[in-house]
Design a protein around this motif. Structure first.
Motif, PDB file in Angstrom:
ATOM      1  N   ALA A   1       4.174  56.704  42.327  1.00 34.27           N
ATOM      2  CA  ALA A   1       3.256  55.561  42.304  1.00 34.27           C
ATOM      3  C   ALA A   1       3.122  55.024  40.885  1.00 34.27           C
ATOM      4  O   ALA A   1       2.153  55.316  40.173  1.00 34.27           O
ATOM      5  CB  ALA A   1       1.902  55.976  42.863  1.00 34.27           C
ATOM      6  N   PHE A   2       4.103  54.229  40.491  1.00 30.69           N
ATOM      7  CA  PHE A   2       4.205  53.763  39.106  1.00 30.69           C
ATOM      8  C   PHE A   2       2.894  53.168  38.604  1.00 30.69           C
ATOM      9  O   PHE A   2       2.478  53.446  37.474  1.00 30.69           O
ATOM     10  CB  PHE A   2       5.319  52.725  39.014  1.00 30.69           C
ATOM     11  CG  PHE A   2       5.513  52.129  37.647  1.00 30.69           C
ATOM     12  CD1 PHE A   2       5.005  50.876  37.341  1.00 30.69           C
ATOM     13  CD2 PHE A   2       6.225  52.813  36.669  1.00 30.69           C
ATOM     14  CE1 PHE A   2       5.175  50.315  36.089  1.00 30.69           C
ATOM     15  CE2 PHE A   2       6.418  52.264  35.412  1.00 30.69           C
ATOM     16  CZ  PHE A   2       5.897  51.015  35.119  1.00 30.69           C
ATOM     17  N   ASN A   3       2.242  52.346  39.410  1.00 26.83           N
ATOM     18  CA  ASN A   3       1.057  51.640  38.909  1.00 26.83           C
ATOM     19  C   ASN A   3      -0.169  52.538  38.791  1.00 26.83           C
ATOM     20  O   ASN A   3      -1.254  52.053  38.453  1.00 26.83           O
ATOM     21  CB  ASN A   3       0.764  50.397  39.750  1.00 26.83           C
ATOM     22  CG  ASN A   3       0.530  50.723  41.202  1.00 26.83           C
ATOM     23  OD1 ASN A   3       0.459  51.888  41.586  1.00 26.83           O
ATOM     24  ND2 ASN A   3       0.404  49.701  42.034  1.00 26.83           N
ATOM     25  N   SER A   4      -0.009  53.837  39.056  1.00 28.66           N
ATOM     26  CA  SER A   4      -1.100  54.788  38.836  1.00 28.66           C
ATOM     27  C   SER A   4      -0.884  55.653  37.601  1.00 28.66           C
ATOM     28  O   SER A   4      -1.771  56.433  37.235  1.00 28.66           O
ATOM     29  CB  SER A   4      -1.252  55.711  40.054  1.00 28.66           C
ATOM     30  OG  SER A   4      -1.643  54.972  41.193  1.00 28.66           O
ATOM     31  N   TYR A   5       0.273  55.528  37.001  1.00 32.17           N
ATOM     32  CA  TYR A   5       0.659  56.430  35.913  1.00 32.17           C
ATOM     33  C   TYR A   5       0.565  55.774  34.540  1.00 32.17           C
ATOM     34  O   TYR A   5       0.902  54.598  34.369  1.00 32.17           O
ATOM     35  CB  TYR A   5       2.101  56.899  36.121  1.00 32.17           C
ATOM     36  CG  TYR A   5       2.243  58.060  37.072  1.00 32.17           C
ATOM     37  CD1 TYR A   5       1.977  57.906  38.429  1.00 32.17           C
ATOM     38  CD2 TYR A   5       2.640  59.307  36.611  1.00 32.17           C
ATOM     39  CE1 TYR A   5       2.098  58.972  39.309  1.00 32.17           C
ATOM     40  CE2 TYR A   5       2.774  60.375  37.484  1.00 32.17           C
ATOM     41  CZ  TYR A   5       2.497  60.201  38.818  1.00 32.17           C
ATOM     42  OH  TYR A   5       2.625  61.265  39.681  1.00 32.17           O
ATOM     43  N   TRP A   6       0.144  56.599  33.556  1.00 31.90           N
ATOM     44  CA  TRP A   6       0.366  56.238  32.170  1.00 31.90           C
ATOM     45  C   TRP A   6       1.869  56.330  31.908  1.00 31.90           C
ATOM     46  O   TRP A   6       2.550  57.210  32.457  1.00 31.90           O
ATOM     47  CB  TRP A   6      -0.339  57.229  31.255  1.00 31.90           C
ATOM     48  CG  TRP A   6      -1.824  57.087  31.194  1.00 31.90           C
ATOM     49  CD1 TRP A   6      -2.731  57.399  32.168  1.00 31.90           C
ATOM     50  CD2 TRP A   6      -2.577  56.614  30.079  1.00 31.90           C
ATOM     51  NE1 TRP A   6      -3.999  57.160  31.734  1.00 31.90           N
ATOM     52  CE2 TRP A   6      -3.952  56.674  30.453  1.00 31.90           C
ATOM     53  CE3 TRP A   6      -2.252  56.167  28.810  1.00 31.90           C
ATOM     54  CZ2 TRP A   6      -4.966  56.282  29.587  1.00 31.90           C
ATOM     55  CZ3 TRP A   6      -3.272  55.788  27.948  1.00 31.90           C
ATOM     56  CH2 TRP A   6      -4.612  55.838  28.335  1.00 31.90           C
TER      57      TRP A   6
ATOM     58  N   ASN B   1      -1.583  52.448  29.382  1.00 27.87           N
ATOM     59  CA  ASN B   1      -2.261  52.948  30.577  1.00 27.87           C
ATOM     60  C   ASN B   1      -1.748  52.240  31.819  1.00 27.87           C
ATOM     61  O   ASN B   1      -0.911  51.331  31.745  1.00 27.87           O
ATOM     62  CB  ASN B   1      -3.774  52.838  30.430  1.00 27.87           C
ATOM     63  CG  ASN B   1      -4.288  51.401  30.448  1.00 27.87           C
ATOM     64  OD1 ASN B   1      -3.512  50.446  30.335  1.00 27.87           O
ATOM     65  ND2 ASN B   1      -5.589  51.251  30.572  1.00 27.87           N
ATOM     66  N   SER B   2      -2.234  52.669  32.969  1.00 29.55           N
ATOM     67  CA  SER B   2      -1.663  52.195  34.231  1.00 29.55           C
ATOM     68  C   SER B   2      -1.824  50.687  34.415  1.00 29.55           C
ATOM     69  O   SER B   2      -0.944  50.036  34.976  1.00 29.55           O
ATOM     70  CB  SER B   2      -2.294  52.940  35.404  1.00 29.55           C
ATOM     71  OG  SER B   2      -3.702  52.751  35.415  1.00 29.55           O
ATOM     72  N   ALA B   3      -2.918  50.128  33.918  1.00 33.06           N
ATOM     73  CA  ALA B   3      -3.170  48.693  34.060  1.00 33.06           C
ATOM     74  C   ALA B   3      -2.532  47.867  32.958  1.00 33.06           C
ATOM     75  O   ALA B   3      -2.510  46.632  33.044  1.00 33.06           O
ATOM     76  CB  ALA B   3      -4.669  48.428  34.095  1.00 33.06           C
ATOM     77  N   GLY B   4      -2.064  48.519  31.910  1.00 27.97           N
ATOM     78  CA  GLY B   4      -1.500  47.797  30.774  1.00 27.97           C
ATOM     79  C   GLY B   4      -2.543  47.286  29.802  1.00 27.97           C
ATOM     80  O   GLY B   4      -2.216  46.518  28.900  1.00 27.97           O
ATOM     81  N   SER B   5      -3.789  47.740  29.946  1.00 31.16           N
ATOM     82  CA  SER B   5      -4.878  47.225  29.117  1.00 31.16           C
ATOM     83  C   SER B   5      -5.131  48.062  27.864  1.00 31.16           C
ATOM     84  O   SER B   5      -5.883  47.639  26.989  1.00 31.16           O
ATOM     85  CB  SER B   5      -6.167  47.163  29.944  1.00 31.16           C
ATOM     86  OG  SER B   5      -6.477  48.434  30.482  1.00 31.16           O
ATOM     87  N   PHE B   6      -4.525  49.225  27.782  1.00 23.28           N
ATOM     88  CA  PHE B   6      -4.651  50.084  26.604  1.00 23.28           C
ATOM     89  C   PHE B   6      -3.260  50.467  26.132  1.00 23.28           C
ATOM     90  O   PHE B   6      -2.414  50.884  26.911  1.00 23.28           O
ATOM     91  CB  PHE B   6      -5.445  51.357  26.935  1.00 23.28           C
ATOM     92  CG  PHE B   6      -5.502  52.334  25.792  1.00 23.28           C
ATOM     93  CD1 PHE B   6      -4.561  53.355  25.678  1.00 23.28           C
ATOM     94  CD2 PHE B   6      -6.477  52.223  24.818  1.00 23.28           C
ATOM     95  CE1 PHE B   6      -4.594  54.244  24.633  1.00 23.28           C
ATOM     96  CE2 PHE B   6      -6.526  53.112  23.754  1.00 23.28           C
ATOM     97  CZ  PHE B   6      -5.575  54.126  23.663  1.00 23.28           C
ATOM     98  N   LYS B   7      -3.045  50.326  24.831  1.00 27.08           N
ATOM     99  CA  LYS B   7      -1.765  50.682  24.221  1.00 27.08           C
ATOM    100  C   LYS B   7      -2.043  51.427  22.925  1.00 27.08           C
ATOM    101  O   LYS B   7      -3.024  51.130  22.235  1.00 27.08           O
ATOM    102  CB  LYS B   7      -0.926  49.430  23.924  1.00 27.08           C
ATOM    103  CG  LYS B   7      -0.690  48.541  25.127  1.00 27.08           C
ATOM    104  CD  LYS B   7       0.023  47.260  24.750  1.00 27.08           C
ATOM    105  CE  LYS B   7       0.150  46.324  25.953  1.00 27.08           C
ATOM    106  NZ  LYS B   7       0.866  45.063  25.601  1.00 27.08           N
ATOM    107  N   SER B   8      -1.175  52.352  22.605  1.00 29.66           N
ATOM    108  CA  SER B   8      -1.311  53.095  21.362  1.00 29.66           C
ATOM    109  C   SER B   8       0.064  53.381  20.795  1.00 29.66           C
ATOM    110  O   SER B   8       1.044  53.495  21.553  1.00 29.66           O
ATOM    111  CB  SER B   8      -2.077  54.400  21.600  1.00 29.66           C
ATOM    112  OG  SER B   8      -2.320  55.086  20.388  1.00 29.66           O
TER     113      SER B   8
ATOM    114  N   ASN C   1       4.081  46.049  36.566  1.00 30.59           N
ATOM    115  CA  ASN C   1       3.790  46.892  37.727  1.00 30.59           C
ATOM    116  C   ASN C   1       4.350  46.333  39.037  1.00 30.59           C
ATOM    117  O   ASN C   1       4.258  47.000  40.070  1.00 30.59           O
ATOM    118  CB  ASN C   1       2.285  47.112  37.855  1.00 30.59           C
ATOM    119  CG  ASN C   1       1.759  48.109  36.832  1.00 30.59           C
ATOM    120  OD1 ASN C   1       2.533  48.788  36.158  1.00 30.59           O
ATOM    121  ND2 ASN C   1       0.445  48.198  36.716  1.00 30.59           N
ATOM    122  N   VAL C   2       4.904  45.144  38.995  1.00 27.68           N
ATOM    123  CA  VAL C   2       5.613  44.607  40.170  1.00 27.68           C
ATOM    124  C   VAL C   2       7.065  45.097  40.160  1.00 27.68           C
ATOM    125  O   VAL C   2       7.609  45.498  41.180  1.00 27.68           O
ATOM    126  CB  VAL C   2       5.558  43.079  40.194  1.00 27.68           C
ATOM    127  CG1 VAL C   2       6.415  42.521  41.321  1.00 27.68           C
ATOM    128  CG2 VAL C   2       4.109  42.596  40.334  1.00 27.68           C
TER     129      VAL C   2
END
Length: 124
Positions: free
Chosen positions: A28-33, A52-59, A74-75
């Motif tokens: 489930a790709f869209n659930s994974y970091w 993160n899974s939503a793409g809202s956090f990056k480091s 995620n598509v």
């Protein structure tokens, strides 16, 4: 089964750019970091970026911050690494990795899944 397939590596001159892609399947790709890590010759795995899974956090690791950009679609179940201003010390095998948990940071060297890698060589 789980597959992470990296592509986009190659030989580039110092100062050049490359864009790596990692196509994911079997989970489930869209659930994974998602992570990018690398291994230079004679060294261990080095974490360089996470998203993160939503793409809202990056480091990013300090060594690549400001030069590399991680993103995900995620598509298309794909994570990317845009690498600019490449240096000889960026030469390594680059792997994408996945984990349900946040494992961002240089203290981490294992993730639930990891691909086979793509070679990046920076040389004139």
């Amino acid at each position: 089964q789980v597959q992470l397939v990296e592509s986009g590596g190659g030989l580039v001159q110092p100062g050049g750019s490359l864009r790596l892609s990692c196509a994911a399947s079997g989970f489930a790709f869209n659930s994974y970091w998602m992570y990018w890590v690398r291994q230079a010759p004679g060294t261990g795995l080095q974490w360089i970026s996470c998203i993160n899974s939503a793409g809202s956090f990056k480091s990013y690791a300090a060594s690549v911050n400001g030069r590399f950009t991680i993103s995900r679609d995620n598509v298309k179940n794909t994570v990317y690494l845009q690498m600019n201003s490449l240096k000889a010390e960026d030469t390594a095998i680059y792997y994408c990795a996945a984990d349900l948990s946040s494992r961002c940071g240089s203290i981490y060297t294992t993730w639930a899944y990891r691909g086979q890698g793509t070679q990046v060589t920076v040389s004139s």
